[in-house]
Scaffold this motif. Structure first.
Motif, PDB file in Angstrom:
ATOM      1  N   THR A 245       0.640  -1.307   0.453  1.00  0.00           N
ATOM      2  CA  THR A 245       0.140   0.048  -0.306  1.00  0.00           C
ATOM      3  C   THR A 245       0.725   1.114  -0.052  1.00  0.00           C
ATOM      4  OG1 THR A 245      -1.927  -1.144   1.298  1.00  0.00           O
ATOM      5  CG2 THR A 245      -2.264   0.847   1.120  1.00  0.00           C
ATOM      6  N   ALA A 246       1.887   1.338   0.459  1.00  0.00           N
ATOM      7  CA  ALA A 246       2.735   2.494   0.866  1.00  0.00           C
ATOM      8  C   ALA A 246       3.559   2.703  -0.497  1.00  0.00           C
ATOM      9  CB  ALA A 246       3.999   2.369   1.762  1.00  0.00           C
ATOM     10  N   ALA A 247       3.692   1.880  -1.076  1.00  0.00           N
ATOM     11  CA  ALA A 247       4.762   1.685  -1.875  1.00  0.00           C
ATOM     12  C   ALA A 247       3.957   2.108  -3.446  1.00  0.00           C
ATOM     13  CB  ALA A 247       5.072   0.418  -2.954  1.00  0.00           C
ATOM     14  N   ALA A 248       2.347   1.596  -3.133  1.00  0.00           N
ATOM     15  CA  ALA A 248       1.590   2.574  -4.727  1.00  0.00           C
ATOM     16  C   ALA A 248       0.778   3.570  -3.849  1.00  0.00           C
ATOM     17  CB  ALA A 248       0.345   1.235  -4.237  1.00  0.00           C
ATOM     18  N   ALA A 249       1.311   4.189  -3.133  1.00  0.00           N
ATOM     19  CA  ALA A 249       0.705   5.437  -2.633  1.00  0.00           C
ATOM     20  C   ALA A 249       1.601   6.416  -2.764  1.00  0.00           C
ATOM     21  CB  ALA A 249       0.561   5.702  -0.886  1.00  0.00           C
TER      22      ALA A 249
ATOM     23  N   GLN B 206       8.956  12.048 -15.254  1.00  0.00           N
ATOM     24  CA  GLN B 206       8.434  11.951 -17.010  1.00  0.00           C
ATOM     25  C   GLN B 206       8.449  11.270 -17.378  1.00  0.00           C
ATOM     26  OE1 GLN B 206      11.066  14.329 -19.080  1.00  0.00           O
ATOM     27  NE2 GLN B 206       9.929  14.740 -20.637  1.00  0.00           N
ATOM     28  N   ASP B 207       7.448  10.339 -18.359  1.00  0.00           N
ATOM     29  CA  ASP B 207       8.113   9.318 -18.760  1.00  0.00           C
ATOM     30  C   ASP B 207       7.582   8.221 -17.584  1.00  0.00           C
ATOM     31  OD1 ASP B 207       7.281  10.464 -21.158  1.00  0.00           O
ATOM     32  OD2 ASP B 207       9.113  10.248 -22.188  1.00  0.00           O
ATOM     33  N   GLY B 208       6.935   8.178 -16.809  1.00  0.00           N
ATOM     34  CA  GLY B 208       7.859   6.973 -15.525  1.00  0.00           C
ATOM     35  C   GLY B 208       9.048   6.680 -15.453  1.00  0.00           C
ATOM     36  N   GLN B 209      10.379   7.740 -15.438  1.00  0.00           N
ATOM     37  CA  GLN B 209      10.933   8.127 -14.867  1.00  0.00           C
ATOM     38  C   GLN B 209      10.850   9.280 -13.925  1.00  0.00           C
ATOM     39  OE1 GLN B 209      13.908   6.415 -15.807  1.00  0.00           O
ATOM     40  NE2 GLN B 209      12.665   4.655 -17.316  1.00  0.00           N
ATOM     41  N   CYS B 210      12.362   9.251 -12.438  1.00  0.00           N
ATOM     42  CA  CYS B 210      12.440  10.510 -11.918  1.00  0.00           C
ATOM     43  C   CYS B 210      14.283  10.938 -12.417  1.00  0.00           C
ATOM     44  CB  CYS B 210      13.182   9.589 -10.828  1.00  0.00           C
ATOM     45  SG  CYS B 210      13.826  11.142  -9.718  1.00  0.00           S
ATOM     46  N   THR B 211      13.842  12.092 -13.428  1.00  0.00           N
ATOM     47  CA  THR B 211      14.802  12.747 -13.747  1.00  0.00           C
ATOM     48  C   THR B 211      15.197  13.736 -12.224  1.00  0.00           C
ATOM     49  OG1 THR B 211      13.108  15.293 -13.099  1.00  0.00           O
ATOM     50  CG2 THR B 211      12.629  14.183 -15.953  1.00  0.00           C
ATOM     51  N   LEU B 212      15.197  13.710 -11.487  1.00  0.00           N
ATOM     52  CA  LEU B 212      16.937  14.001 -10.788  1.00  0.00           C
ATOM     53  C   LEU B 212      17.484  12.886 -10.049  1.00  0.00           C
ATOM     54  CD1 LEU B 212      14.125  15.902  -7.829  1.00  0.00           C
ATOM     55  CD2 LEU B 212      14.759  16.824  -9.386  1.00  0.00           C
ATOM     56  N   CYS B 213      16.892  11.116 -10.315  1.00  0.00           N
ATOM     57  CA  CYS B 213      17.874  10.676  -9.805  1.00  0.00           C
ATOM     58  C   CYS B 213      18.002   9.278 -10.784  1.00  0.00           C
ATOM     59  CB  CYS B 213      17.082   9.726  -8.652  1.00  0.00           C
ATOM     60  SG  CYS B 213      16.662  10.539  -7.106  1.00  0.00           S
ATOM     61  N   THR B 214      17.448   9.962 -12.245  1.00  0.00           N
ATOM     62  CA  THR B 214      17.217   9.341 -13.514  1.00  0.00           C
ATOM     63  C   THR B 214      17.250   7.652 -13.176  1.00  0.00           C
ATOM     64  OG1 THR B 214      19.999   8.818 -12.883  1.00  0.00           O
ATOM     65  CG2 THR B 214      19.319  10.902 -14.197  1.00  0.00           C
ATOM     66  N   LYS B 215      15.832   7.495 -12.677  1.00  0.00           N
ATOM     67  CA  LYS B 215      16.103   6.508 -12.092  1.00  0.00           C
ATOM     68  C   LYS B 215      14.279   5.386 -12.209  1.00  0.00           C
ATOM     69  CE  LYS B 215      19.368   4.722  -9.129  1.00  0.00           C
ATOM     70  NZ  LYS B 215      19.844   4.473  -7.015  1.00  0.00           N
ATOM     71  N   GLY B 216      13.719   4.462 -12.678  1.00  0.00           N
ATOM     72  CA  GLY B 216      12.905   4.300 -13.083  1.00  0.00           C
ATOM     73  C   GLY B 216      11.774   4.294 -11.935  1.00  0.00           C
TER      74      GLY B 216
ATOM     75  N   SER C 284       4.217   9.861 -10.001  1.00  0.00           N
ATOM     76  CA  SER C 284       3.708   9.959 -11.188  1.00  0.00           C
ATOM     77  C   SER C 284       2.949  11.480 -11.727  1.00  0.00           C
ATOM     78  CB  SER C 284       2.902   9.144 -11.200  1.00  0.00           C
ATOM     79  OG  SER C 284       3.156   7.461 -10.978  1.00  0.00           O
ATOM     80  N   SER C 285       2.560  11.982 -10.792  1.00  0.00           N
ATOM     81  CA  SER C 285       1.999  13.903 -11.133  1.00  0.00           C
ATOM     82  C   SER C 285       2.608  14.287 -10.695  1.00  0.00           C
ATOM     83  CB  SER C 285       0.678  13.896 -10.551  1.00  0.00           C
ATOM     84  OG  SER C 285       0.946  13.372  -8.985  1.00  0.00           O
ATOM     85  N   ALA C 286       4.092  14.059  -9.816  1.00  0.00           N
ATOM     86  CA  ALA C 286       5.100  15.044  -9.831  1.00  0.00           C
ATOM     87  C   ALA C 286       5.571  15.570 -11.102  1.00  0.00           C
ATOM     88  CB  ALA C 286       6.091  14.935  -8.656  1.00  0.00           C
ATOM     89  N   PRO C 287       5.614  17.688 -10.368  1.00  0.00           N
ATOM     90  CA  PRO C 287       6.696  17.813 -12.214  1.00  0.00           C
ATOM     91  C   PRO C 287       8.105  17.241 -12.653  1.00  0.00           C
ATOM     92  CG  PRO C 287       6.540  19.138  -9.955  1.00  0.00           C
ATOM     93  CD  PRO C 287       5.747  18.331  -9.884  1.00  0.00           C
ATOM     94  N   TRP C 288       8.650  16.624 -11.172  1.00  0.00           N
ATOM     95  CA  TRP C 288       9.929  15.620 -12.081  1.00  0.00           C
ATOM     96  C   TRP C 288       9.692  14.534 -12.630  1.00  0.00           C
ATOM     97  CZ3 TRP C 288       9.367  12.309  -8.606  1.00  0.00           C
ATOM     98  CH2 TRP C 288       8.810  12.406  -7.251  1.00  0.00           C
TER      99      TRP C 288
END
Length: 428
Positions: free
Chosen positions: A203-207, A219-229, A213-217
């Motif tokens: 539940t915590a991971a899903a939340a 993009q396309d399922g990737q974290c642009t801050l850490c360059t990880k999925g 997923s809707s954060a501005p950082w």
């Protein structure tokens, strides 16, 4: 006679030397008859060891006893060392034998698996090649046709060369199974094993994943801050949370315009000098270093704080020095320009109304007042003169902004225009 000593190892033999004893019945030279010696008395009188012969010299006897103890101690140590060496040799031999048994067991298991794979492979279209000693392998592909290959086996279905190490993995692959099912059995492609169902995310991971997923950082399922999925787990790591906090701080400062730091030698500058739009970090212009903490680049001469290098630069380069003005003040003003105080506009005071009625009032029929203050007065005004409209009569009049002089007629009609004073400014 004299007593002579003949040493044999640690023991000594006493030898009586001298002239032969007198014949039986002969008297000694001094005339005193000699009593016959008994065997018990002779054995008691003779010394039994070499050390007993040193009873007359206690110092020499103590020295020899000390040497005997040292020799005995060395012999015991040598015996212990030899015993330890023998035990170590035996343990090494046991370890080597155990290692050899383990290797033999592994080799036996490997040979058994290879035989099983070979037997299965021969039934599934795999041919075994022959080595004729020239470094090449030859396989009989049929009709006395031999083909040279580089390894020990050839899979005729997949056209792949194999060896003992890769044979088992190849015949277990899904592609080989499909070809075996098609070529040998004549059936359709063998069904692939059903994939194991993935465990439902916590539940915590899903939340966390839904929020990221809707954060501005993101993009396309990737974290642009850490360059990880984004997977719901990465979003909860400490490193990711720190980078998100730093990103939010940058965005807040960017929105507020990066207010200048309190200390006059600090400035928020782009992290990449070639990209002015990159992230802006706090930098100490006095030390030409980025501020990694909140204590190394602080304080002043009156309040000594910060690192040793920072305090040294504070003492050597003050705000009055030319170096400070060039390397600190100029750079800080570039990224944090000081807003110049705008001169307050003088309060708008209505110009005084000229004395007397306007010229149009003297006529019997007065024309309607002009609708614009500049109507009928297209000529340029001399320096300092301005045009206005009387709020009562709606007539146009003129006034001088400096001398506060007012009149109804155009200044160029009655007086000579004043020369524009020299203000020292060059009009471009």
């Amino acid at each position: 006679g004299r007593i002579g000593l003949r040493r044999r190892g640690f023991e000594s033999v006493v030898v009586i030397m001298g002239k032969k004893a007198n014949k039986k019945g002969a008297e000694p030279s001094n005339g005193t008859p000699k009593a016959p010696a008994t065997p018990e008395a002779a054995s008691a009188a003779a010394p039994t060891s070499w050390l007993e012969t040193l009873d007359l010299d206690p110092e020499k006897k103590a020295f020899e006893e000390k040497k005997d103890k040292e020799r005995l101690k060395k012999a015991e140590e040598a015996q212990k060392l030899q015993l330890w060496t023998n035990q170590r040799r035996e343990q090494k031999e046991k370890d080597w034998q155990k290692d050899q048994r383990g290797k033999a067991k592994v080799e036996k298991k490997w040979d058994k698996e290879v035989e099983q794979h070979r037997a299965r492979a021969m039934a599934e279209g795999v041919l075994e090649a022959v080595d004729y000693g020239d470094g090449c392998w030859y396989v009989n592909v049929g009709k006395d046709t031999w083909k040279e290959i580089g390894q020990q086996y050839l899979c005729t279905l997949c056209d792949k060369q194999l060896n003992d190490s890769t044979l088992g993995a190849h015949i277990d692959s899904q592609a080989h199974k499909n070809k075996v099912a098609w070529e040998l059995d004549g059936s359709s492609v063998a069904p692939a094993p059903a994939p194991k169902p993935k465990a439902a995310p916590a539940t915590a991971a899903a939340a966390a994943w839904a929020a990221a997923s809707s954060a501005p950082w993101a993009q396309d399922g990737q974290c642009t801050l850490c360059t990880k999925g984004l997977d719901g787990i990465h979003e909860q790591t400490e490193t990711h949370l720190k980078r998100v906090a730093a990103w939010e701080e940058q965005q807040e400062r960017r929105a507020t315009g990066f207010a200048a730091p309190k200390e006059p030698y600090l400035a928020y500058m782009p992290s990449d000098e070639k990209d002015p739009n990159s992230e802006r970090w706090c930098k100490c212009l006095l030390c030409n270093k980025w501020c990694q903490d909140e204590t190394s680049h602080t304080g002043s001469l009156a309040n000594s704080q910060g690192s040793k290098e920072h305090l040294k630069n504070l003492r050597n380069y003050g705000p009055e020095s030319a170096w400070w003005q060039l390397n600190v003040a100029a750079v800080r003003n570039k990224w944090h320009p000081v807003a110049r105080a705008q001169p307050k506009a003088a309060p708008q005071v209505a110009p005084p109304r000229p004395a007397g009625p306007p010229p149009a009032a003297a006529t019997a029929v007065a024309p309607p007042p002009p609708t614009s203050p500049t109507a009928g007065h297209d000529r340029p005004l001399p320096w300092g003169w301005k045009i206005a409209v009387c709020p009562t009569s709606k007539a146009t009049y003129f006034f001088h902004a400096t001398t506060r002089q007012t009149q109804w007629h155009h200044p160029s009609d009655t007086v000579e225009a004043e020369a524009e004073p020299d203000t020292g400014e060059v009009e471009c």
